[in-house]
Design an enzyme around this catalytic site. Structure first.
Site, PDB file in Angstrom:
ATOM      1  N   ASP A 186       0.587  -1.519   0.348  1.00 33.74           N
ATOM      2  CA  ASP A 186      -0.091  -0.342   0.083  1.00 33.74           C
ATOM      3  C   ASP A 186       0.689   0.680  -0.358  1.00 33.74           C
ATOM      4  OD1 ASP A 186      -2.721   1.675   0.140  1.00 33.74           O
ATOM      5  OD2 ASP A 186      -2.236   2.032   2.252  1.00 33.74           O
TER       6      ASP A 186
ATOM      7  N   CYS B  53      -4.892  -1.436  -2.312  1.00 30.40           N
ATOM      8  CA  CYS B  53      -4.430  -0.504  -2.285  1.00 30.40           C
ATOM      9  C   CYS B  53      -6.130   0.099  -3.492  1.00 30.40           C
ATOM     10  CB  CYS B  53      -3.117   0.970  -2.252  1.00 30.40           C
ATOM     11  SG  CYS B  53      -4.092   2.704  -2.992  1.00 30.40           S
TER      12      CYS B  53
ATOM     13  N   CYS C 158     -11.247   2.157   0.601  1.00 32.70           N
ATOM     14  CA  CYS C 158      -9.830   2.988   1.252  1.00 32.70           C
ATOM     15  C   CYS C 158      -9.203   2.113   1.833  1.00 32.70           C
ATOM     16  CB  CYS C 158      -9.519   3.752   1.707  1.00 32.70           C
ATOM     17  SG  CYS C 158      -7.986   4.427   2.452  1.00 32.70           S
TER      18      CYS C 158
HETATM   19  N1  DGL Z   1      -5.242   2.962   1.252  1.00 29.77           N
HETATM   20  C1  DGL Z   1      -5.178   3.682   0.414  1.00 29.77           C
HETATM   21  C2  DGL Z   1      -6.297   3.028  -0.918  1.00 29.77           C
HETATM   22  O1  DGL Z   1      -6.697   1.952  -0.802  1.00 29.77           O
HETATM   23  C3  DGL Z   1      -4.836   4.884  -0.357  1.00 29.77           C
HETATM   24  C4  DGL Z   1      -3.830   5.902   0.910  1.00 29.77           C
HETATM   25  C5  DGL Z   1      -3.557   6.909  -0.195  1.00 29.77           C
HETATM   26  O2  DGL Z   1      -4.434   8.353  -0.406  1.00 29.77           O
HETATM   27  O3  DGL Z   1      -2.523   6.592  -0.123  1.00 29.77           O
HETATM   28  O4  DGL Z   1      -7.130   4.184  -1.110  1.00 29.77           O
END
Ligand code: DGL
Length: 269
Positions: free
Chosen positions: A13, A77, A191
């Site tokens: 991530d 992510c 997210c």
């Molecule tokens: N954890 C990421 C997602 O699932 C995004 C976080 C970020 O903005 O870096 O979208």
């Protein structure tokens, strides 16, 4: 729980969010060797341009896989997967699992026919997300809200920093203020950072809702694609960062709490 699955998985991530996916994988298959990687030098992904991420993701994925040598690469992510899953697959010769918003299960769950979707601004504007809604939620109203602030609040909360409940209330208020927002009964946490603040989000919604995320589905998919010949691969616990660990004290500490204690820096040439 699946006791007899062996092999090595690298969960990736931008920051701490993928830890919520790593823990689902570990819960489902405790014998797997799970390592973690955070693109800390490029965090956050949520407000980066599509071009910047399209260039970054295959590059960093290849470097990480060359360094960590997993059997499966998990992009934990939504922001990355909804943009560049195919680009990453094209540069790797191992199975790649992506993370996409849990719109299908949410559409099956809603009774009011109104779903909220909390994500990064990147995930909210993706054609991939629009297509998921068209394919699986065409009969349902989906209200989207993108927030990088919530990503930062998730990292701060995981690090033990106190954030006021009002801030959580305000950060998700646009969902409920939108037309139809009063009828939201299901919210997709699109997210991977947001399960870190599930309690805070649940405590500050104006009426009861069910939160849905993709963590368990990703864990199951990871086991499905794990090559049969994967053998015992150590105990896992490595964490790869793309910036100096000395400058990432919070991230290192939260990774340690999740069991990733062997910190490595991915050197960029
Ligand atoms: N954890 C990421 C997602 O699932 C995004 C976080 C970020 O903005 O870096 O979208």
């Amino acid at each position: 729980m699946i006791e007899n699955k062996h092999g090595k998985v690298l969960v990736f991530d931008s920051g701490m969010g993928g830890l919520t996916v790593a823990r689902e994988i570990q819960a489902l298959a405790p014998a797997l060797s799970v390592d973690y990687a955070a693109d800390s030098g490029f965090f956050p992904y949520g407000d980066k341009s599509d071009d910047a991420l399209r260039e970054r993701l295959p590059y960093i994925a290849k470097k990480l896989v060359d360094a960590a040598r997993p059997d499966v690469f998990v992009i934990a992510c939504n922001t990355a997967s909804t943009l560049a899953l195919d680009d990453v697959r094209a540069v790797l010769d191992i199975p790649v699992v992506g993370t996409v918003p849990a719109i299908k299960p949410a559409a099956a769950l809603t009774r009011t026919g109104v779903i909220g979707l909390l994500a990064t601004p990147g995930t909210v504007r993706r054609a991939y997300t629009a297509q998921l809604i068209e394919d699986f939620a065409s009969e349902v109203r989906v209200i989207l809200h993108g927030s990088v602030e919530l990503v930062r609040m998730a990292e701060q909360t995981a690090s033990g920093e106190a954030i006021s409940m009002d801030a959580f209330r305000m950060a998700q208020a646009p969902l409920f203020e939108a037309e139809g927002g009063d009828d939201i009964d299901t919210i997709v946490l699109a997210c991977t950072h947001f399960p870190l603040i599930r309690g805070e989000l649940a405590a500050t919604v104006p009426h009861a809702v069910t939160f849905v995320d993709s963590g368990e589905a990703i864990a199951r998919q990871t086991l499905r694609v794990l090559p049969d010949q994967s053998g015992t691969a150590g105990r896992g616990g490595q964490v790869w960062l793309s910036s100096s660990p000395a400058r990432q004290k919070r991230l290192v500490e939260v990774c340690r709490r999740f069991g990733f204690t062997d910190v490595r820096e991915l050197t960029e040439e």
